[in-house]
Design an enzyme around this catalytic site. Structure first.
Site, PDB file in Angstrom:
ATOM      1  CE  LYS A 158      -4.376  -1.086   2.146  1.00  0.00           C
ATOM      2  NZ  LYS A 158      -5.430  -0.847   3.067  1.00  0.00           N
ATOM      3  CG  ASP A 169      -8.913   1.515   3.187  1.00  0.00           C
ATOM      4  OD1 ASP A 169      -9.784   0.699   2.657  1.00  0.00           O
ATOM      5  OD2 ASP A 169      -7.687   1.295   3.584  1.00  0.00           O
ATOM      6  CG  LEU A 182     -11.591  -0.327  10.500  1.00  0.00           C
ATOM      7  CD1 LEU A 182     -12.604   0.534  11.119  1.00  0.00           C
ATOM      8  CD2 LEU A 182     -10.099   0.574  10.316  1.00  0.00           C
TER       9      LEU A 182
HETATM   10  P1  NAP Z   1      -1.333  -1.993  10.785  1.00  0.00           P
HETATM   11  O1  NAP Z   1      -0.747  -0.775   9.992  1.00  0.00           O
HETATM   12  O2  NAP Z   1      -0.196  -2.816  10.689  1.00  0.00           O
HETATM   13  O3  NAP Z   1      -1.762  -1.277  12.159  1.00  0.00           O
HETATM   14  C1  NAP Z   1      -1.951  -2.375  13.199  1.00  0.00           C
HETATM   15  C2  NAP Z   1      -2.463  -1.763  14.229  1.00  0.00           C
HETATM   16  O4  NAP Z   1      -2.593  -2.502  15.394  1.00  0.00           O
HETATM   17  C3  NAP Z   1      -1.377  -0.682  15.096  1.00  0.00           C
HETATM   18  O5  NAP Z   1      -2.051   0.198  15.820  1.00  0.00           O
HETATM   19  C4  NAP Z   1      -0.762  -1.773  15.966  1.00  0.00           C
HETATM   20  O6  NAP Z   1      -0.139  -1.004  17.144  1.00  0.00           O
HETATM   21  C5  NAP Z   1      -1.950  -2.365  16.496  1.00  0.00           C
HETATM   22  N1  NAP Z   1      -1.639  -3.688  16.982  1.00  0.00           N
HETATM   23  C6  NAP Z   1      -1.230  -4.812  16.634  1.00  0.00           C
HETATM   24  N2  NAP Z   1      -0.949  -5.862  17.394  1.00  0.00           N
HETATM   25  C7  NAP Z   1      -1.113  -5.206  18.858  1.00  0.00           C
HETATM   26  C8  NAP Z   1      -1.139  -5.632  19.977  1.00  0.00           C
HETATM   27  N3  NAP Z   1      -0.422  -7.077  20.204  1.00  0.00           N
HETATM   28  N4  NAP Z   1      -1.459  -4.948  21.115  1.00  0.00           N
HETATM   29  C9  NAP Z   1      -1.640  -3.642  20.539  1.00  0.00           C
HETATM   30  N5  NAP Z   1      -1.953  -2.895  19.375  1.00  0.00           N
HETATM   31  C10 NAP Z   1      -1.718  -3.995  18.638  1.00  0.00           C
HETATM   32  O7  NAP Z   1      -2.564  -2.552  10.077  1.00  0.00           O
HETATM   33  P2  NAP Z   1      -3.790  -1.537   9.241  1.00  0.00           P
HETATM   34  O8  NAP Z   1      -3.565  -1.472   7.938  1.00  0.00           O
HETATM   35  O9  NAP Z   1      -3.811  -0.363  10.122  1.00  0.00           O
HETATM   36  O10 NAP Z   1      -5.076  -2.617   9.551  1.00  0.00           O
HETATM   37  C11 NAP Z   1      -5.495  -2.627  11.118  1.00  0.00           C
HETATM   38  C12 NAP Z   1      -6.734  -3.645  11.185  1.00  0.00           C
HETATM   39  O11 NAP Z   1      -7.909  -2.947  10.379  1.00  0.00           O
HETATM   40  C13 NAP Z   1      -6.386  -4.896  10.556  1.00  0.00           C
HETATM   41  O12 NAP Z   1      -7.184  -5.815  11.465  1.00  0.00           O
HETATM   42  C14 NAP Z   1      -7.093  -4.695   9.179  1.00  0.00           C
HETATM   43  O13 NAP Z   1      -7.959  -5.969   8.830  1.00  0.00           O
HETATM   44  C15 NAP Z   1      -8.409  -3.736   9.488  1.00  0.00           C
HETATM   45  N6  NAP Z   1      -8.732  -3.157   8.431  1.00  0.00           N
HETATM   46  C16 NAP Z   1     -10.005  -3.387   7.980  1.00  0.00           C
HETATM   47  C17 NAP Z   1     -10.474  -2.642   6.978  1.00  0.00           C
HETATM   48  C18 NAP Z   1     -12.143  -2.768   6.472  1.00  0.00           C
HETATM   49  O14 NAP Z   1     -12.298  -2.414   5.199  1.00  0.00           O
HETATM   50  N7  NAP Z   1     -12.717  -3.113   7.322  1.00  0.00           N
HETATM   51  C19 NAP Z   1      -9.496  -1.709   6.213  1.00  0.00           C
HETATM   52  C20 NAP Z   1      -8.240  -1.585   6.602  1.00  0.00           C
HETATM   53  C21 NAP Z   1      -8.018  -2.165   7.605  1.00  0.00           C
HETATM   54  P3  NAP Z   1       1.606  -0.718  17.200  1.00  0.00           P
HETATM   55  O15 NAP Z   1       1.509   0.459  16.329  1.00  0.00           O
HETATM   56  O16 NAP Z   1       1.876  -0.565  18.750  1.00  0.00           O
HETATM   57  O17 NAP Z   1       2.011  -1.983  16.598  1.00  0.00           O
END
Ligand code: NAP
Length: 277
Positions: free
Chosen positions: A70, A107, A222
């Site tokens: 991305k 998004d 999400l």
């Molecule tokens: P990302 O950039 O990897 O961000 C992950 C987020 O989750 C960060 O804030 C991270 O915190 C936190 N996190 C992960 N593991 C953790 C833990 N063990 N304890 C505390 N915080 C934790 O991913 P993203 O692209 O933003 O996606 C995040 C989520 O949204 C995913 O589940 C994805 O499937 C979902 N999503 C859904 C849609 C939809 O259309 N519904 C669209 C986009 C994304 P740190 O910064 O501390 O690592």
């Protein structure tokens, strides 16, 4: 490209086999009786640029982009929309007839449309929003919440520096809250959004204390696998309006499908069913 070519689209990522997008776009192609195909393509980072320059020659009109490409596609694209630039990532590419690659991020649009459809009484201006997480999805969520007039955003992330960086980029309406105090920010919020991957299948549970939840709040997760997370279950029990994450995935695809195939599709019960099947 000759006129009788069947338009191709798809999703590029790695891994990509789990993506729900092929079912979604294939459903819409069928509903509208359109010719076209939507294909999942596992492409590794080293091959990204070559793939993007080759796909248009094979008849592709565009692709969705997922993890881990991305951000990287932003360096390859020729034209970048303001919202993609603001978020620093693209999820939708359009291969233009003049050979240029156009990058957009839908998004935030999908996030807002999901709330509008499934919480029709939601008033973004009613009070502060509380956002859990500060990753890529959080950037799209924050940008669009500010855009629709949320007065203030409280944001909390395990890695505080990431939330600070987001607050730096998006300005004075953001306040960073310590991750250990994330539960406290729920009480005063009208809108609550989990943008972390916590609660997703295969990931740890979201452990933020939820006793600040109260009736009248709009709560959105999400995460869409499972559809009902602990956050949504407890919010529902408290009388909140709850919205799951699947709708965001469906709505973010609408502008892309329209640009690629020329028809604006609906997000309805049949769309959800086709993706969940
Ligand atoms: P990302 O950039 O990897 O961000 C992950 C987020 O989750 C960060 O804030 C991270 O915190 C936190 N996190 C992960 N593991 C953790 C833990 N063990 N304890 C505390 N915080 C934790 O991913 P993203 O692209 O933003 O996606 C995040 C989520 O949204 C995913 O589940 C994805 O499937 C979902 N999503 C859904 C849609 C939809 O259309 N519904 C669209 C986009 C994304 P740190 O910064 O501390 O690592």
């Amino acid at each position: 490209m000759s006129h009788d070519r069947i338009p191709l689209a798809g999703v590029i990522g790695s891994p990509v086999a789990h993506s729900k997008s092929p079912r979604l776009h294939t459903h819409w192609l069928k509903v509208h009786g359109l010719q076209g195909h939507y294909i999942p393509m596992d492409i590794v980072s080293d091959d990204l640029e070559t793939a993007l320059r080759t796909l248009p020659k094979l008849g592709f009109v565009g692709v969705n982009v997922t993890i881990p490409h991305k951000e990287a596609v932003m360096k390859i694209a020729d034209i970048i929309t303001d919202r993609a630039a603001l978020i620093g990532a693209a999820n939708t590419l359009i291969f233009r007839k003049d050979g240029k690659i156009h990058a957009d991020n839908t998004d935030g649009y999908g996030f807002i449309e999901n709330l509008r459809q499934n919480a029709p009484d939601w008033d973004p201006k009613a009070g502060p929003a509380a956002v859990l997480g500060a990753g890529g999805a959080a950037r799209a969520v924050v940008a669009s919440l500010l855009d629709v007039g949320v007065p203030e955003i409280l944001i909390s992330n395990r890695t505080r520096a990431r939330a600070e960086a987001l607050a730096q980029d998006f300005g004075a309406r953001l306040t960073v809250v310590e991750w250990v105090q994330a539960g406290n920010m729920l009480e005063d919020a009208s809108t609550i959004v989990n943008t972390t991957s916590l609660g997703m299948v295969g990931k740890p549970e979201l452990r933020v204390p939820l006793d600040g939840l109260r009736a009248g709040q709009v709560v959105n997760d999400l995460v869409y696998a499972p559809l009902q997370t602990r956050l949504l279950r407890e919010a529902q029990d408290m009388g909140c309006t709850v919205v799951d994450g699947l709708g965001m995935l469906l709505h973010q695809a609408v502008p892309a499908f329209e640009r690629w195939f020329g028809v604006r599709p609906e997000v309805d019960a049949a769309t959800r069913a086709a993706v969940l099947r």
